[in-house]
Design an enzyme around this catalytic site. Structure first.
Site, PDB file in Angstrom:
ATOM      1  N   GLY A  42       0.859  -1.257   0.006  1.00 24.21           N
ATOM      2  CA  GLY A  42      -0.190  -0.162   0.011  1.00 24.21           C
ATOM      3  C   GLY A  42       0.895   1.274   0.144  1.00 24.21           C
ATOM      4  N   THR A  44       3.278   4.602   0.776  1.00 23.82           N
ATOM      5  CA  THR A  44       2.800   6.029   1.399  1.00 23.82           C
ATOM      6  C   THR A  44       1.387   6.008   1.446  1.00 23.82           C
ATOM      7  OG1 THR A  44       5.091   6.744   0.514  1.00 23.82           O
ATOM      8  CG2 THR A  44       3.304   8.289   1.451  1.00 23.82           C
ATOM      9  N   ILE A 269       7.864  19.845   3.939  1.00 22.20           N
ATOM     10  CA  ILE A 269       8.379  20.658   2.971  1.00 22.20           C
ATOM     11  C   ILE A 269       8.546  20.070   1.533  1.00 22.20           C
ATOM     12  CG2 ILE A 269       9.750  22.353   4.661  1.00 22.20           C
ATOM     13  CD1 ILE A 269      12.146  20.254   3.600  1.00 22.20           C
ATOM     14  N   HIS A 443     -31.036  19.475  -9.060  1.00 22.05           N
ATOM     15  CA  HIS A 443     -31.463  20.378  -7.923  1.00 22.05           C
ATOM     16  C   HIS A 443     -31.975  19.981  -6.883  1.00 22.05           C
ATOM     17  CE1 HIS A 443     -32.565  24.254  -5.951  1.00 22.05           C
ATOM     18  NE2 HIS A 443     -33.539  23.539  -5.659  1.00 22.05           N
TER      19      HIS A 443
HETATM   20  P1  FAD Z   1       4.857   4.896  -2.495  1.00 26.22           P
HETATM   21  O1  FAD Z   1       3.322   4.975  -2.327  1.00 26.22           O
HETATM   22  O2  FAD Z   1       5.955   5.965  -1.884  1.00 26.22           O
HETATM   23  O3  FAD Z   1       5.167   3.418  -2.653  1.00 26.22           O
HETATM   24  C1  FAD Z   1       6.622   2.989  -2.681  1.00 26.22           C
HETATM   25  C2  FAD Z   1       7.075   1.853  -1.928  1.00 26.22           C
HETATM   26  O4  FAD Z   1       7.967   1.382  -2.479  1.00 26.22           O
HETATM   27  C3  FAD Z   1       6.752   1.913  -0.571  1.00 26.22           C
HETATM   28  O5  FAD Z   1       5.950   1.068   0.198  1.00 26.22           O
HETATM   29  C4  FAD Z   1       8.342   1.420  -0.188  1.00 26.22           C
HETATM   30  O6  FAD Z   1       8.405   0.807   0.964  1.00 26.22           O
HETATM   31  C5  FAD Z   1       8.633   0.586  -1.289  1.00 26.22           C
HETATM   32  N1  FAD Z   1       9.971   0.638  -1.468  1.00 26.22           N
HETATM   33  C6  FAD Z   1      11.008   1.722  -1.854  1.00 26.22           C
HETATM   34  N2  FAD Z   1      12.335   1.157  -2.028  1.00 26.22           N
HETATM   35  C7  FAD Z   1      12.237  -0.215  -2.257  1.00 26.22           C
HETATM   36  C8  FAD Z   1      13.151  -1.268  -2.399  1.00 26.22           C
HETATM   37  N3  FAD Z   1      14.329  -0.944  -2.722  1.00 26.22           N
HETATM   38  N4  FAD Z   1      12.743  -2.510  -2.308  1.00 26.22           N
HETATM   39  C9  FAD Z   1      11.310  -2.818  -2.265  1.00 26.22           C
HETATM   40  N5  FAD Z   1      10.517  -1.934  -1.865  1.00 26.22           N
HETATM   41  C10 FAD Z   1      10.747  -0.534  -2.023  1.00 26.22           C
HETATM   42  N6  FAD Z   1      -1.657  11.732  -2.756  1.00 26.22           N
HETATM   43  C11 FAD Z   1      -2.830  11.852  -3.387  1.00 26.22           C
HETATM   44  O7  FAD Z   1      -3.313  11.631  -4.492  1.00 26.22           O
HETATM   45  N7  FAD Z   1      -3.983  12.170  -2.646  1.00 26.22           N
HETATM   46  C12 FAD Z   1      -3.674  12.385  -1.380  1.00 26.22           C
HETATM   47  O8  FAD Z   1      -4.789  12.733  -0.534  1.00 26.22           O
HETATM   48  C13 FAD Z   1      -2.442  12.459  -0.553  1.00 26.22           C
HETATM   49  N8  FAD Z   1      -2.301  12.562   0.728  1.00 26.22           N
HETATM   50  C14 FAD Z   1      -0.938  12.559   1.061  1.00 26.22           C
HETATM   51  C15 FAD Z   1      -0.632  12.823   2.442  1.00 26.22           C
HETATM   52  C16 FAD Z   1       0.530  12.594   2.778  1.00 26.22           C
HETATM   53  C17 FAD Z   1       0.979  12.865   4.342  1.00 26.22           C
HETATM   54  C18 FAD Z   1       1.465  12.065   1.845  1.00 26.22           C
HETATM   55  C19 FAD Z   1       2.910  11.984   2.440  1.00 26.22           C
HETATM   56  C20 FAD Z   1       1.406  11.882   0.824  1.00 26.22           C
HETATM   57  C21 FAD Z   1       0.043  12.150   0.178  1.00 26.22           C
HETATM   58  N9  FAD Z   1      -0.153  11.829  -1.188  1.00 26.22           N
HETATM   59  C22 FAD Z   1      -1.594  12.010  -1.448  1.00 26.22           C
HETATM   60  C23 FAD Z   1       0.872  11.506  -2.175  1.00 26.22           C
HETATM   61  C24 FAD Z   1       0.835   9.987  -2.553  1.00 26.22           C
HETATM   62  O9  FAD Z   1       0.997   9.259  -1.189  1.00 26.22           O
HETATM   63  C25 FAD Z   1       2.093   9.611  -3.340  1.00 26.22           C
HETATM   64  O10 FAD Z   1       2.180  10.293  -4.406  1.00 26.22           O
HETATM   65  C26 FAD Z   1       1.914   8.169  -3.788  1.00 26.22           C
HETATM   66  O11 FAD Z   1       1.906   7.169  -2.723  1.00 26.22           O
HETATM   67  C27 FAD Z   1       3.075   7.574  -4.635  1.00 26.22           C
HETATM   68  O12 FAD Z   1       2.786   6.197  -4.903  1.00 26.22           O
HETATM   69  P2  FAD Z   1       4.056   5.704  -5.372  1.00 26.22           P
HETATM   70  O13 FAD Z   1       3.658   4.014  -5.654  1.00 26.22           O
HETATM   71  O14 FAD Z   1       4.973   6.202  -6.187  1.00 26.22           O
HETATM   72  O15 FAD Z   1       5.125   5.291  -4.091  1.00 26.22           O
END
Ligand code: FAD
Length: 470
Positions: A42, A44, A269, A443
């Site tokens: 799942g 981030t 940030i 509406h």
């Molecule tokens: P991630 O969700 O970061 O997943 C990457 C995964 O890869 C992680 O589980 C990590 O453990 C794994 N990983 C990393 N390196 C390795 C490795 N070498 N080997 C195996 N596994 C690895 N976006 C929205 O659209 N709506 C929102 O409301 C929203 N709210 C947010 C609130 C917060 C507080 C934060 C921090 C972010 C929010 N975001 C939101 C942004 C959103 O969470 C991210 O854009 C999204 O999760 C990115 O997806 P991803 O699959 O690219 O990476």
């Protein structure tokens, strides 16, 4: 785990909202798929981002509503947040969703491997876990390693008073006082949560306005909303240095010379992209100085057979773009030929009221020298919004002056995160404001605010006084 060899058509690294849908789509297309995750399925989004924040925001919204109950003719006394119960609810939602994803992976025949993956120079995948190393023979690789909270060298993150958003989502007690450094989406969402919990908040922003990448009208109105909540907002201000890390808090000196003390300080940030330690340089994958993996519109890196998606590719760091990119990569990794189209991406901020935006805003249109017609409608003029007690905010359409085509929109108000999709689809279809105005809207509904904004573009909104003649 003993060193063993396994053959897969597609190996996906990272099980966030980019990686797990990519794995599922590749499996749906008949591929033998492995998905490697070093922490929690799942990513981030489900564990430390979108969903936990929205669960806390739902509690915060209910507290605000309950405090305002008298306005609805109800007497509710002694509204008090029960933080452990709020956190337990948040955790349960997260567990339900991550459990659901695991079941989906299983049902699709995907091998989920717990461990840290890296790409070997011969373009296979090595997974390190407690039990040892496993080598995965990978036909195609999809990198979906996402991002982590960015840190600032001014602060010692080992101090309990200094928090990232991830720490903020694991707090055991509500801080009495909180400094939020950064007033972007995450900063504003945390401010909304903790102000409802009774925390005294100071928000610092380096730029001259909060939500600096949003439309200036949105940012101005959100500033007044947060101020009404008692949040002390200081723009053009940052932390110069930390004066003291105490046992129960932190004392900082600001760029203005003022000092501030609080129980906790949250750094919001931005994000640090997770591209180091993956063996990318050795495999020949191109990265920029920030660690962004360069990809084309097919989500291909410069190395044949290696794709990258989601936050780690920079650009728009949102869960839904990660998913959209994941599906494109998965299809291309399994014989398809698709390109990503990110011209129209809705982006939402889940403050109270919510903010939804898509396409051009007034500032970007001005910067790009595009001649636009701006039309607006205030939720204060809408029956449904008044009935809901949520009449703050507006719908703003950004229209090409000559063709009337919709170039963008900003919605600040109730359910803005849902409403914005009407505009996204209208934009995808190349619609004009006249097309929206001629579409009958139910509406009473919040969507009528979009209809009225479209009518306003032609000086014909029914529930807004006509603009005074000059
Ligand atoms: P991630 O969700 O970061 O997943 C990457 C995964 O890869 C992680 O589980 C990590 O453990 C794994 N990983 C990393 N390196 C390795 C490795 N070498 N080997 C195996 N596994 C690895 N976006 C929205 O659209 N709506 C929102 O409301 C929203 N709210 C947010 C609130 C917060 C507080 C934060 C921090 C972010 C929010 N975001 C939101 C942004 C959103 O969470 C991210 O854009 C999204 O999760 C990115 O997806 P991803 O699959 O690219 O990476």
């Amino acid at each position: 785990m003993s060193a063993e060899n396994s053959e897969y058509d597609v190996v996906v690294i990272g099980a966030g909202p980019g990686g797990y849908p990519a794995a599922i789509r590749a499996a749906q297309r008949g591929a033998k798929v492995a998905l490697v995750e070093k922490e929690k399925v799942g990513g981030t989004c489900l564990n430390w981002g979108c969903i936990p924040t929205k669960a806390l925001l739902a509690s915060a919204e209910l507290i605000d509503k309950a405090k305002d109950a008298e306005a609805f003719g109800l007497k509710i006394e002694g509204v008090q947040p029960d933080w452990p119960a709020i956190m337990a609810r948040k955790n349960k939602i997260t567990e339900t969703l991550t459990g659901g994803v695991k079941q989906l992976l299983k049902a699709n025949g995907i091998t989920l491997i717990q461990g840290t993956a890296s790409i070997t120079p011969d373009k296979n995948v090595s997974v390190e876990a407690d039990g040892g190393e496993q080598l995965l023979n990978a036909g195609k690789i999809i990198i979906a390693t996402g991002s982590d909270p960015a840190e600032l060298p001014t602060f010692d993150f080992s101090e309990p008073s200094v928090m990232t958003s991830t720490d903020g989502l694991a707090l055991e007690t509500v801080p009495e006082s909180l400094i939020i450094v950064g007033s972007g989406v995450i900063g504003c969402e945390f401010a909304t949560v903790f102000s409802a919990m009774g925390t005294s908040i100071t928000m610092l922003e380096l730029m001259d306005r909060i939500l600096p990448t949003e439309d200036s009208r949105v940012s101005k109105q959100m500033r007044s909303v947060l101020r009404k909540r008692g949040i002390d907002i200081r723009t053009k201000t940052t932390v110069e240095k930390v004066l003291e890390y105490g046992p129960d808090g932190i004392k900082v000196e600001l760029s203005t010379g003022d000092t501030l003390e609080a129980d906790k300080l949250l750094i919001s940030i931005g994000r640090k992209l997770n591209s180091s330690g993956l063996g990318l340089e050795e495999a020949g994958v191109e990265l920029d100085a920030r660690g962004t993996i360069a990809v084309n519109e097919k989500m291909e890196t410069c190395v044949d057979g290696i794709f990258a998606i989601g936050d780690v590719t920079g650009g728009i760091l949102l869960a839904h773009t990660a998913t959209a990119e994941g599906l494109v990569a998965a299809e291309n990794a399994t014989g398809g030929n698709r390109s990503i189209d990110e011209k129209i991406v809705p982006a939402c901020i889940f403050t109270t009221p919510e903010i939804g935006s898509v396409g051009l805003n007034t500032d970007k249109a001005a910067d790009q020298g595009i001649d636009v017609n701006i039309s607006r409608f205030q939720f204060g003029g809408l029956g449904k919004a008044l009935a809901m007690g949520e009449d703050m905010g507006f719908v703003q359409l950004v229209l090409d002056r000559e063709s009337d085509r919709i170039l963008g929109a900003q919605i600040m108000g109730p359910h803005a995160s849902d409403l914005i999709h009407e505009i996204a689809i209208a934009m995808k279809l190349g619609a004009t404001s006249a097309d929206i105005a001629e579409t009958i809207h139910a509406h009473p509904s919040l969507a009528e605010a979009i209809l009225e904004a479209a009518e306003a573009a032609h000086g014909q909104a029914i529930h807004a006084a006509p603009a005074k003649k000059k």
